[in-house]
Motif scaffolding. Structure first.
Motif, PDB file in Angstrom:
ATOM      1  N   PHE A  78       0.951  -1.123   0.274  1.00  0.00           N
ATOM      2  CA  PHE A  78       0.052   0.125   0.038  1.00  0.00           C
ATOM      3  C   PHE A  78       0.974   1.237   0.047  1.00  0.00           C
ATOM      4  O   PHE A  78       0.716   2.370  -0.694  1.00  0.00           O
ATOM      5  N   LEU A  79       1.956   1.281   0.684  1.00  0.00           N
ATOM      6  CA  LEU A  79       2.941   2.351   0.869  1.00  0.00           C
ATOM      7  C   LEU A  79       3.851   2.646  -0.374  1.00  0.00           C
ATOM      8  O   LEU A  79       4.034   3.728  -0.612  1.00  0.00           O
ATOM      9  N   VAL A  80       4.141   1.454  -0.972  1.00  0.00           N
ATOM     10  CA  VAL A  80       5.032   1.520  -1.920  1.00  0.00           C
ATOM     11  C   VAL A  80       4.321   1.798  -3.280  1.00  0.00           C
ATOM     12  O   VAL A  80       5.030   2.265  -4.295  1.00  0.00           O
ATOM     13  N   GLU A  81       3.476   1.045  -3.663  1.00  0.00           N
ATOM     14  CA  GLU A  81       2.852   0.973  -5.016  1.00  0.00           C
ATOM     15  C   GLU A  81       2.799   2.701  -5.682  1.00  0.00           C
ATOM     16  O   GLU A  81       2.203   3.426  -4.888  1.00  0.00           O
ATOM     17  N   GLY A  82       3.295   2.838  -6.602  1.00  0.00           N
ATOM     18  CA  GLY A  82       3.113   4.075  -7.164  1.00  0.00           C
ATOM     19  C   GLY A  82       4.502   4.878  -6.894  1.00  0.00           C
ATOM     20  O   GLY A  82       4.449   6.300  -7.386  1.00  0.00           O
ATOM     21  N   ARG A  83       5.181   4.455  -6.004  1.00  0.00           N
ATOM     22  CA  ARG A  83       6.282   5.334  -5.416  1.00  0.00           C
ATOM     23  C   ARG A  83       7.778   4.362  -5.581  1.00  0.00           C
ATOM     24  O   ARG A  83       8.621   4.588  -4.775  1.00  0.00           O
ATOM     25  N   GLU A  84       7.610   3.214  -6.571  1.00  0.00           N
ATOM     26  CA  GLU A  84       8.697   2.289  -6.780  1.00  0.00           C
ATOM     27  C   GLU A  84       9.905   3.250  -6.879  1.00  0.00           C
ATOM     28  O   GLU A  84      10.991   2.735  -6.386  1.00  0.00           O
ATOM     29  N   ASP A  85      10.009   4.184  -7.526  1.00  0.00           N
ATOM     30  CA  ASP A  85      11.238   4.801  -7.864  1.00  0.00           C
ATOM     31  C   ASP A  85      11.709   5.342  -6.640  1.00  0.00           C
ATOM     32  O   ASP A  85      12.998   5.422  -6.503  1.00  0.00           O
ATOM     33  N   GLN A  86      10.912   6.083  -5.835  1.00  0.00           N
ATOM     34  CA  GLN A  86      11.612   6.562  -4.690  1.00  0.00           C
ATOM     35  C   GLN A  86      12.148   5.504  -3.530  1.00  0.00           C
ATOM     36  O   GLN A  86      12.999   5.660  -3.088  1.00  0.00           O
ATOM     37  N   TYR A  87      11.139   4.472  -3.583  1.00  0.00           N
ATOM     38  CA  TYR A  87      11.588   3.432  -2.654  1.00  0.00           C
ATOM     39  C   TYR A  87      12.851   2.742  -2.888  1.00  0.00           C
ATOM     40  O   TYR A  87      13.741   2.582  -2.227  1.00  0.00           O
ATOM     41  N   LEU A  88      12.852   2.296  -4.278  1.00  0.00           N
ATOM     42  CA  LEU A  88      14.120   1.543  -4.808  1.00  0.00           C
ATOM     43  C   LEU A  88      15.345   2.553  -4.707  1.00  0.00           C
ATOM     44  O   LEU A  88      16.390   1.994  -4.268  1.00  0.00           O
ATOM     45  N   ARG A  89      15.316   3.807  -5.086  1.00  0.00           N
ATOM     46  CA  ARG A  89      16.440   4.737  -5.112  1.00  0.00           C
ATOM     47  C   ARG A  89      16.924   4.575  -3.714  1.00  0.00           C
ATOM     48  O   ARG A  89      18.033   4.884  -3.379  1.00  0.00           O
ATOM     49  N   HIS A  90      15.968   5.012  -2.651  1.00  0.00           N
ATOM     50  CA  HIS A  90      16.454   5.001  -1.193  1.00  0.00           C
ATOM     51  C   HIS A  90      17.269   3.714  -0.992  1.00  0.00           C
ATOM     52  O   HIS A  90      18.490   3.904  -0.296  1.00  0.00           O
ATOM     53  N   PHE A  91      16.822   2.519  -1.308  1.00  0.00           N
ATOM     54  CA  PHE A  91      17.452   1.231  -0.784  1.00  0.00           C
ATOM     55  C   PHE A  91      18.872   1.086  -1.613  1.00  0.00           C
ATOM     56  O   PHE A  91      19.753   0.976  -1.026  1.00  0.00           O
ATOM     57  N   PHE A  92      18.818   1.579  -2.930  1.00  0.00           N
ATOM     58  CA  PHE A  92      20.096   1.376  -3.659  1.00  0.00           C
ATOM     59  C   PHE A  92      21.036   2.327  -3.556  1.00  0.00           C
ATOM     60  O   PHE A  92      22.240   1.985  -3.376  1.00  0.00           O
ATOM     61  N   ARG A  93      20.707   3.528  -2.902  1.00  0.00           N
ATOM     62  CA  ARG A  93      21.587   4.774  -2.539  1.00  0.00           C
ATOM     63  C   ARG A  93      22.186   4.582  -1.129  1.00  0.00           C
ATOM     64  O   ARG A  93      23.010   4.664  -0.913  1.00  0.00           O
ATOM     65  N   ASP A  94      20.967   4.557  -0.222  1.00  0.00           N
ATOM     66  CA  ASP A  94      21.299   4.270   1.109  1.00  0.00           C
ATOM     67  C   ASP A  94      22.036   3.263   1.977  1.00  0.00           C
ATOM     68  O   ASP A  94      22.522   3.007   2.758  1.00  0.00           O
ATOM     69  N   PHE A  95      21.843   1.909   1.234  1.00  0.00           N
ATOM     70  CA  PHE A  95      22.460   0.710   1.723  1.00  0.00           C
ATOM     71  C   PHE A  95      23.795   0.485   0.982  1.00  0.00           C
ATOM     72  O   PHE A  95      24.327  -0.691   1.151  1.00  0.00           O
ATOM     73  N   ALA A  96      24.366   1.296   0.263  1.00  0.00           N
ATOM     74  CA  ALA A  96      25.300   1.361  -0.570  1.00  0.00           C
ATOM     75  C   ALA A  96      26.499   1.755   0.163  1.00  0.00           C
ATOM     76  O   ALA A  96      26.287   2.840   0.659  1.00  0.00           O
ATOM     77  N   TYR A  97      27.724   1.597   0.134  1.00  0.00           N
ATOM     78  CA  TYR A  97      28.843   2.169   0.205  1.00  0.00           C
ATOM     79  C   TYR A  97      29.172   3.350  -0.798  1.00  0.00           C
ATOM     80  O   TYR A  97      29.438   4.214  -0.205  1.00  0.00           O
ATOM     81  N   ASN A  98      28.967   2.923  -1.914  1.00  0.00           N
ATOM     82  CA  ASN A  98      29.044   3.681  -3.112  1.00  0.00           C
ATOM     83  C   ASN A  98      27.652   4.023  -3.684  1.00  0.00           C
ATOM     84  O   ASN A  98      27.268   3.158  -4.514  1.00  0.00           O
ATOM     85  N   ASN A 154      26.651   5.669  -5.916  1.00  0.00           N
ATOM     86  CA  ASN A 154      26.663   5.803  -7.506  1.00  0.00           C
ATOM     87  C   ASN A 154      26.578   4.275  -8.032  1.00  0.00           C
ATOM     88  O   ASN A 154      26.853   4.214  -9.144  1.00  0.00           O
ATOM     89  N   ALA A 155      26.527   3.374  -7.215  1.00  0.00           N
ATOM     90  CA  ALA A 155      26.915   1.763  -7.784  1.00  0.00           C
ATOM     91  C   ALA A 155      25.709   1.403  -8.621  1.00  0.00           C
ATOM     92  O   ALA A 155      25.789   0.731  -9.740  1.00  0.00           O
ATOM     93  N   PHE A 156      24.414   2.049  -8.508  1.00  0.00           N
ATOM     94  CA  PHE A 156      23.513   1.980  -9.424  1.00  0.00           C
ATOM     95  C   PHE A 156      23.045   3.275 -10.230  1.00  0.00           C
ATOM     96  O   PHE A 156      22.938   4.147  -9.711  1.00  0.00           O
ATOM     97  N   SER A 157      23.131   2.850 -11.424  1.00  0.00           N
ATOM     98  CA  SER A 157      22.899   4.240 -12.398  1.00  0.00           C
ATOM     99  C   SER A 157      21.436   4.526 -12.365  1.00  0.00           C
ATOM    100  O   SER A 157      20.837   3.813 -11.877  1.00  0.00           O
ATOM    101  N   GLU A 158      21.022   5.669 -12.790  1.00  0.00           N
ATOM    102  CA  GLU A 158      19.589   5.883 -12.907  1.00  0.00           C
ATOM    103  C   GLU A 158      18.906   4.996 -13.871  1.00  0.00           C
ATOM    104  O   GLU A 158      17.832   4.475 -13.706  1.00  0.00           O
ATOM    105  N   ASP A 159      19.851   4.568 -14.862  1.00  0.00           N
ATOM    106  CA  ASP A 159      18.850   3.499 -15.890  1.00  0.00           C
ATOM    107  C   ASP A 159      18.753   2.086 -15.102  1.00  0.00           C
ATOM    108  O   ASP A 159      17.677   1.419 -15.373  1.00  0.00           O
ATOM    109  N   ASP A 160      19.889   1.715 -14.463  1.00  0.00           N
ATOM    110  CA  ASP A 160      19.380   0.643 -13.340  1.00  0.00           C
ATOM    111  C   ASP A 160      18.422   0.787 -12.485  1.00  0.00           C
ATOM    112  O   ASP A 160      17.407  -0.107 -12.534  1.00  0.00           O
TER     113      ASP A 160
END
Length: 148
Positions: free
Chosen positions: A21-41, A43-49
């Protein structure tokens, strides 16, 4: 769950319907948070990724399917407890990033397998394959030939 701890989301994800319920329609913000904030780097995931994963997560049933893993955490904990009684005889390789699970993955592997190898990857977060692919490929290339 204390929201200040690194893995606050485990408890939330275990309630798949609320998370959906909280994530649907907000998948981009949700995934961007995890990919960026759970990384040391971050920039490990490009915006295309990120957009590729967003497209996949938006497919019917995929968000709920991705959350199913978390729903089974209590059951997996019980299974792991059983595994510590008689260790697995299969070779196990367990590496984790310092900024993620750190020693936890390797310690768990040693607890359930009689032949565990691995450790901690410095300057790495949760996404070891994206953040340090050469290191992982090197370890796999050393590991697999010994058991094939």
């Amino acid at each position: 769950m204390d929201p200040r701890v690194t893995y606050w989301h485990l408890g939330m994800h275990m309630n798949m319907d609320i998370t959906r319920f909280l994530v649907e329609g907000r998948e981009d913000q949700y995934l961007r948070h995890f990919f960026r904030d759970f990384a040391y780097n971050p920039n490990a995931f490009s915006e295309d990724d990120v957009q590729f994963y967003v497209m996949q997560m938006r497919q019917p049933g995929n968000l709920r399917a991705s959350l199913n893993h978390y729903g089974y955490i209590p059951q997996m904990a019980e299974q792991t407890k059983e595994l510590t009684r008689n260790k697995l005889a299969v070779p196990m390789l367990a590496w984790a990033g310092r900024r993620s699970f750190g020693d936890h993955c390797f310690d768990c592997a040693k607890a359930i397998a009689s032949s565990a190898e691995g450790g901690v990857i410095e300057q790495c977060g949760h996404w070891v394959f994206e953040e340090n692919p050469d290191f992982i490929v090197g370890r796999l290339n050393e590991f697999w030939p010994r058991y094939s």
